[in-house]
Design an enzyme around this catalytic site. Structure first.
Site, PDB file in Angstrom:
ATOM      1  N   ASN A 132      12.752  56.057  18.408  1.00 44.54           N
ATOM      2  CA  ASN A 132      13.076  55.385  19.679  1.00 44.54           C
ATOM      3  C   ASN A 132      14.043  56.154  20.585  1.00 44.54           C
ATOM      4  O   ASN A 132      15.024  55.574  21.077  1.00 44.54           O
ATOM      5  CB  ASN A 132      13.604  53.962  19.399  1.00 44.54           C
ATOM      6  CG  ASN A 132      12.521  53.131  18.738  1.00 44.54           C
ATOM      7  OD1 ASN A 132      11.340  53.406  18.928  1.00 44.54           O
ATOM      8  ND2 ASN A 132      12.916  52.134  17.966  1.00 44.54           N
ATOM      9  N   ASN A 154       9.853  53.810  22.054  1.00 51.10           N
ATOM     10  CA  ASN A 154       9.497  52.412  22.239  1.00 51.10           C
ATOM     11  C   ASN A 154       9.295  52.147  23.743  1.00 51.10           C
ATOM     12  O   ASN A 154      10.159  52.510  24.546  1.00 51.10           O
ATOM     13  CB  ASN A 154      10.693  51.609  21.701  1.00 51.10           C
ATOM     14  CG  ASN A 154      10.389  50.168  21.563  1.00 51.10           C
ATOM     15  OD1 ASN A 154       9.580  49.647  22.332  1.00 51.10           O
ATOM     16  ND2 ASN A 154      11.023  49.523  20.617  1.00 51.10           N
ATOM     17  N   PRO A 155       8.177  51.528  24.148  1.00 51.64           N
ATOM     18  CA  PRO A 155       7.950  51.313  25.588  1.00 51.64           C
ATOM     19  C   PRO A 155       9.074  50.545  26.268  1.00 51.64           C
ATOM     20  O   PRO A 155       9.309  50.710  27.466  1.00 51.64           O
ATOM     21  CB  PRO A 155       6.653  50.498  25.650  1.00 51.64           C
ATOM     22  CG  PRO A 155       6.065  50.506  24.293  1.00 51.64           C
ATOM     23  CD  PRO A 155       7.078  51.010  23.321  1.00 51.64           C
ATOM     24  N   SER A 156       9.807  49.739  25.507  1.00 49.45           N
ATOM     25  CA  SER A 156      10.871  48.946  26.147  1.00 49.45           C
ATOM     26  C   SER A 156      11.938  49.855  26.770  1.00 49.45           C
ATOM     27  O   SER A 156      12.588  49.494  27.749  1.00 49.45           O
ATOM     28  CB  SER A 156      11.495  47.956  25.164  1.00 49.45           C
ATOM     29  OG  SER A 156      12.172  48.660  24.176  1.00 49.45           O
ATOM     30  N   SER A 240       8.852  47.652  11.206  1.00 55.53           N
ATOM     31  CA  SER A 240       9.720  48.320  12.185  1.00 55.53           C
ATOM     32  C   SER A 240       9.287  49.780  12.326  1.00 55.53           C
ATOM     33  O   SER A 240       8.659  50.347  11.417  1.00 55.53           O
ATOM     34  CB  SER A 240      11.182  48.252  11.741  1.00 55.53           C
ATOM     35  OG  SER A 240      11.402  49.154  10.683  1.00 55.53           O
ATOM     36  N   THR A 241       9.635  50.367  13.464  1.00 56.63           N
ATOM     37  CA  THR A 241       9.297  51.774  13.691  1.00 56.63           C
ATOM     38  C   THR A 241       9.805  52.633  12.538  1.00 56.63           C
ATOM     39  O   THR A 241       9.124  53.545  12.072  1.00 56.63           O
ATOM     40  CB  THR A 241       9.987  52.278  14.979  1.00 56.63           C
ATOM     41  OG1 THR A 241       9.777  51.335  15.993  1.00 56.63           O
ATOM     42  CG2 THR A 241       9.479  53.628  15.395  1.00 56.63           C
ATOM     43  N   GLY A 242      11.037  52.343  12.110  1.00 58.09           N
ATOM     44  CA  GLY A 242      11.636  53.148  11.050  1.00 58.09           C
ATOM     45  C   GLY A 242      10.771  53.111   9.797  1.00 58.09           C
ATOM     46  O   GLY A 242      10.487  54.156   9.195  1.00 58.09           O
ATOM     47  N   HIS A 289      10.219  41.664  13.277  1.00 59.46           N
ATOM     48  CA  HIS A 289      10.386  42.451  12.052  1.00 59.46           C
ATOM     49  C   HIS A 289      11.169  41.613  11.039  1.00 59.46           C
ATOM     50  O   HIS A 289      11.685  40.567  11.353  1.00 59.46           O
ATOM     51  CB  HIS A 289      11.179  43.730  12.311  1.00 59.46           C
ATOM     52  CG  HIS A 289      10.651  44.563  13.438  1.00 59.46           C
ATOM     53  ND1 HIS A 289       9.343  44.910  13.523  1.00 59.46           N
ATOM     54  CD2 HIS A 289      11.278  45.124  14.493  1.00 59.46           C
ATOM     55  CE1 HIS A 289       9.166  45.659  14.605  1.00 59.46           C
ATOM     56  NE2 HIS A 289      10.328  45.795  15.218  1.00 59.46           N
TER      57      HIS A 289
END
Ligand code: CDP
Length: 315
Positions: A132, A154-156, A240-242, A289
């Site tokens: 991110n 992350n798009p946010s 989660s991304t992680g 998540h």
């Protein structure tokens, strides 16, 4: 190196299990899963055969032709038909080489990295994965390093910090300099409203001839990962991304080291307050998540020798 010894793991396990440490996001309604005793024997090869991140983690022109339908990961009823325009934003071929890397570092963003002196150790890995678009430089080098081979976006971040890339795009592209020529993995196909901003990110990177290599996560891969871990006891909506990046590393790397994974508000050893991120204290939106359950999974994988979770200081 202060990676956890088995004694510490057991002690930590008791702490986490007894919930004396408070999650740094909103409380999760989910309970600690009852993990099977051989949670992930031969984890890397199981992941390779069942989830095939090697071929499927990233959308490519080879695996997603014009005319195919992409199903959104978090909005299963929504699909996107791949038009020639969208197709042109996909990378041509799988970016991962066939050879396995020896040592990989996956860097989460927890404030546990603050004053950790882990930078040198992180940078010594053959492949460094970050999540991110985290802050690098600015005095963080000593604790988080600078090397980046893969970074997720992350798009946010583009929506909140760069006006959805509807205005000047140079500030966004300049902010990517600290990641050099790394692969940048965007997630345009989790929620439909984030697709346009991710496409704009790719156009901006190309227009400004930034050396970073943008590419997209494949939502099918998220689905197979979620099934893989659900069948082993992890009940969570979206990983989660992680955790996604840990899975990619497990498929591709002989030795996987994790840093910056600690979704709790107190340090495990020094017990001082820990921020959600090493670079800010923005709270995670963890509704989708299940961070403490994910951490619990990582701890189990650590104690089974599948990966190495670093929680202490590196010197
Ligand atoms: O936006 P998201 O919550 O996915 O991630 P982030 O806050 O940018 O952090 C990247 C990853 O680091 C997360 O997906 C988690 O896996 C991990 N993390 C953690 O374990 N503990 C924290 N306090 C913050 C992040």
């Amino acid at each position: 190196t202060l990676c956890l010894g088995s004694l510490l793991t057991t002690a930590l396990w008791i702490i986490v299990d007894n919930s004396h440490i408070v999650p740094s996001g909103p409380p999760s309604p989910k309970k600690t899963p009852p993990w099977p005793s051989d949670l992930c024997k031969g984890c890397s090869s199981q992941l390779r055969s069942q989830c095939q991140g090697f071929d499927r983690a990233i959308i490519t022109q080879a695996n997603t032709p014009v005319g195919s339908s992409i199903v959104y990961a978090a909005e299963k009823k929504k699909t996107l038909k791949v038009t020639p325009g969208i197709f042109s934003t996909f990378i041509k071929e799988n970016p991962f080489p066939k050879k396995k890397w020896d040592t990989c570092a996956v860097v989460g963003n927890s404030g546990i990295l603050t004053n950790s002196s882990c930078g040198e150790m992180i940078d010594s890995a053959q492949l460094v994965i970050r999540c991110n678009l985290p802050s690098l430089g600015k005095g963080y080098e000593k604790h988080v390093g600078t090397k980046t081979d893969i970074v997720t976006a992350n798009p946010s971040i583009m929506l909140k910090e760069y006006g959805g890339l509807m205005g000047p795009r140079r500030p966004f592209v300049e902010s990517l300099h600290s990641y050099g020529k790394s692969m940048m993995v965007l997630s345009p196909f989790s929620y439909a409203h984030t697709t346009p901003v991710c496409l704009r990110a790719v156009y901006s990177i190309r227009d400004f001839e930034s050396p970073i290599q943008p590419m997209f996560f494949n939502p099918d891969y998220f689905q197979s990962l979620a099934l893989f871990w659900r069948s082993r006891g992890l009940s969570t909506g979206l990983l989660s991304t992680g955790l996604v990046m840990v899975n990619i590393a497990l498929e591709h790397c002989a030795n996987v080291h994790l840093y910056g994974f600690w979704p709790f508000s107190n340090h495990p050893f020094e017990l001082n307050a820990v921020k959600n991120h090493y670079y800010d204290d923005k709270k995670g939106k963890w509704g989708v998540h299940s961070m403490p359950a994910e951490f619990d999974l990582l701890l189990r994988l650590h104690s089974q020798g599948v990966l190495k979770l670093h929680l202490g200081n590196c010197r």
